[in-house]
Design a protein around this motif. Structure first.
Motif, short mmCIF file in Angstrom:
data_model
loop_
_atom_site.label_atom_id
_atom_site.label_comp_id
_atom_site.label_asym_id
_atom_site.label_seq_id
_atom_site.Cartn_x
_atom_site.Cartn_y
_atom_site.Cartn_z
N LEU A 234 0.68 -1.35 0.01
CA LEU A 234 -0.05 0.09 -0.20
C LEU A 234 0.89 1.28 -0.02
N ALA A 235 1.96 1.32 0.82
CA ALA A 235 2.91 2.40 0.82
C ALA A 235 3.48 2.64 -0.52
N GLU A 236 3.75 1.65 -0.99
CA GLU A 236 4.49 1.64 -2.53
C GLU A 236 3.45 2.25 -3.55
N ARG A 237 2.20 1.83 -3.29
CA ARG A 237 1.27 2.33 -4.42
C ARG A 237 1.05 3.79 -4.10
N LEU A 238 1.01 4.17 -2.90
CA LEU A 238 0.72 5.41 -2.62
C LEU A 238 2.22 6.41 -3.33
N LEU A 239 3.27 5.77 -2.82
CA LEU A 239 4.28 6.72 -3.56
C LEU A 239 4.19 6.67 -4.87
N ALA A 240 4.04 5.53 -5.82
CA ALA A 240 4.09 5.67 -7.16
C ALA A 240 2.88 6.75 -7.88
N ALA A 241 1.81 6.84 -6.87
CA ALA A 241 0.80 7.66 -7.38
C ALA A 241 1.06 9.09 -7.12
N GLY A 242 2.25 9.35 -6.48
CA GLY A 242 2.61 10.86 -6.14
C GLY A 242 1.66 11.30 -4.78
N ARG A 243 1.28 10.29 -4.08
CA ARG A 243 0.57 10.56 -2.93
C ARG A 243 1.29 10.03 -1.62
N ALA A 244 2.65 10.03 -1.43
CA ALA A 244 3.54 9.55 -0.42
C ALA A 244 2.78 9.89 0.74
N ARG A 245 2.77 8.80 1.57
CA ARG A 245 2.22 8.90 2.96
C ARG A 245 2.59 7.70 3.81
N PRO A 246 2.77 7.97 5.05
CA PRO A 246 3.49 6.90 5.85
C PRO A 246 2.32 5.77 6.04
N VAL A 247 2.60 4.47 6.00
CA VAL A 247 1.70 3.56 6.55
C VAL A 247 2.45 2.66 7.43
N LEU A 248 1.77 3.08 8.82
CA LEU A 248 2.59 2.43 9.80
C LEU A 248 1.81 0.99 10.28
N ASN A 249 2.77 0.00 10.36
CA ASN A 249 2.31 -1.45 10.75
C ASN A 249 1.73 -1.55 12.22
N ALA A 250 0.94 -1.57 12.68
CA ALA A 250 0.88 -1.95 13.97
C ALA A 250 0.02 -3.37 14.11
N GLY A 251 0.42 -4.21 13.41
CA GLY A 251 -0.06 -5.58 13.50
C GLY A 251 0.81 -6.36 14.51
N ILE A 252 -0.05 -7.37 15.21
CA ILE A 252 0.69 -8.59 16.08
C ILE A 252 0.30 -9.92 15.66
N GLY A 253 1.23 -10.79 15.46
CA GLY A 253 0.97 -11.97 15.35
C GLY A 253 0.08 -12.75 16.34
#
Length: 418
Positions: A234-253
């Motif tokens: 998702l972060a790479e998609r935002l960057l490629a679309a010129g909409r760079a934005r941090p996507v912070l991963n707060a997942g826990i297994g």
């Protein structure tokens, strides 16, 4: 941006830049660039970790990928589950090379209130001083911590899907990987004490997207050291679309929405405020939670002889509503993600599947989330209740890298806007 491109774009900017920033950065100018949800020290049912034994006269090198560019950075260290203060003898940051290596000439000392060492209070955290260190979005960095004295059991993040390295003695300023001869569970990996990296810049910035969930958000089944979890894509998609934005991963297994787990972290409802709402400039949250409540009825995989209270769709929906209210109180946009198909997995049953179906129907049609991401239909457009082969890692529960890409591509970038 590939890490090699990011490194070449920023390496020249580092030359001649002082290691410390004299001017204070206003608190509202800091953005979250990377995070890991911290857990209590525990044994893992899947692989060994260094958490229970902790560290003594050892250096730990950890590799992370930042989600936002900036000219200045700082790190957050957490001793959230420590019973005593944690002494960090030295800390550094640099641009990652291969394995445990750091690009020559890029290591910088991290300071805390002007000191090269820090004491993190029991149950507390510290933030390093601002450091002039230009970075680009999606660039890989290393953070190396040295612990001279015994730390005791370490607050950590269990499933990093990224290799961490350990050396005997003080090697936190070494660029060469020579001393870092140890890694644990190369097929999984963990992060220790490192809770966040924040960046600042003079430009106006978009707020952060926080991905909140269990192992499917954490990235179990992704490529080790490949950064191809769905939040990464998702972060790479935002960057490629010129909409760079941090996507912070707060997942826990193995995390559950309703119940704490000895090796799966505090319940999602309990940790939502810390891991989502307290992130710097969090603007949007994507919530994917509940499948572990449905499929894991006890904590025995963690070695705890305890049955959880019976799970119903109603209880799960109440848990989701609690997070929605909390997010709206803080002005955070919250997006509900449907639970993934899991037919064929070890704990599947007709009754459990009925609960998943009821929860997904509420997420889709209840109108309580600000928007919906339908991961279920993206991975299973025919409605079979199963992920197609090739889109799961082999257990019919966790996506493969291809499955994670399908998930990320199912998100309409427009729904992320506040």
């Amino acid at each position: 941006m590939p890490s090699s491109t990011a490194s070449s774009a920023t390496a020249s900017l580092t030359a001649g830049v002082p290691e410390a920033v004299d001017a204070l950065v206003p608190a509202d100018r800091w953005d979250g660039a990377w995070t890991a949800a911290i857990m209590r020290p525990s044994g893992s049912p899947w692989f060994p970790t260094w958490a229970e034994q902790g560290f003594q006269d050892q250096s730990v090198r950890q590799v992370i990928r930042v989600g936002l560019s900036g000219s200045t950075l700082r790190i957050r260290l957490s001793n959230a589950y420590g019973d005593a203060p944690l002494h960090v003898s030295g800390a550094s940051i640099g641009r990652a090379a291969d394995g445990a290596a750091v690009q020559p000439g890029t290591i910088r000392t991290l300071r805390f209130a002007g000191s090269p060492s820090a004491t993190v209070p029991a149950r507390g955290k510290v933030v390093s001083d601002p450091l002039a260190f230009p970075v680009e979005a999606r660039e890989r960095l290393t953070v190396t911590l040295h612990f001279q004295g015994a730390t005791g059991p370490a607050s950590y993040h269990q499933v990093s899907m990224t290799t961490s390295y350990r050396a005997t003695g003080d090697h936190h300023r070494d660029a060469a990987p020579t001393a870092f001869t140890e890694s644990v569970a190369p097929g999984f990996g963990s992060w220790y004490y490192l809770e966040g990296v924040e960046v600042a810049d003079a430009r106006a910035r978009p707020d952060a997207v926080v991905a909140f969930g269990d192992s499917i958000t954490d990235g179990f089944g992704a490529t080790v050291d490949g950064d191809d979890r769905w939040p990464d894509v998702l972060a790479e998609r935002l960057l490629a679309a010129g909409r760079a934005r941090p996507v912070l991963n707060a997942g826990i297994g193995s995390n559950k929405l309703l119940t704490d787990s000895a090796c799966g972290g505090d319940a999602g409802m309990s940790r939502f405020a810390r891991d989502v709402l307290e992130q710097p400039r969090a603007g949007t949250a994507i919530v994917l939670m509940g499948i572990n409540d449905i499929q894991l009825h006890d904590d025995r995989m963690c070695g705890v002889d305890r049955d959880d209270p019976p799970v119903t769709a109603g209880r799960l929906i109440t848990g989701h509503r609690t997070m929605i209210r909390a997010a709206h109180t803080q002005g955070v946009r919250i997006i509900g993600a449907t639970l993934l198909p899991w037919g064929g997995s070890a704990n599947w049953s007709v009754d459990a599947e009925a609960i998943r179906g009821e929860v997904n129907a509420w997420i889709r049609t209840g109108g309580e989330y600000d928007a919906v991401v339908d991961f279920d239909r993206a991975l299973d457009p025919e409605g079979s209740g199963r992920m197609p082969d090739g889109l799961h890692m082999g257990d019919h529960l966790h996506p493969s890298p291809a499955g994670y890409r399908v998930m990320a591509e199912a998100i309409d970038l427009g729904v992320l806007d506040h």
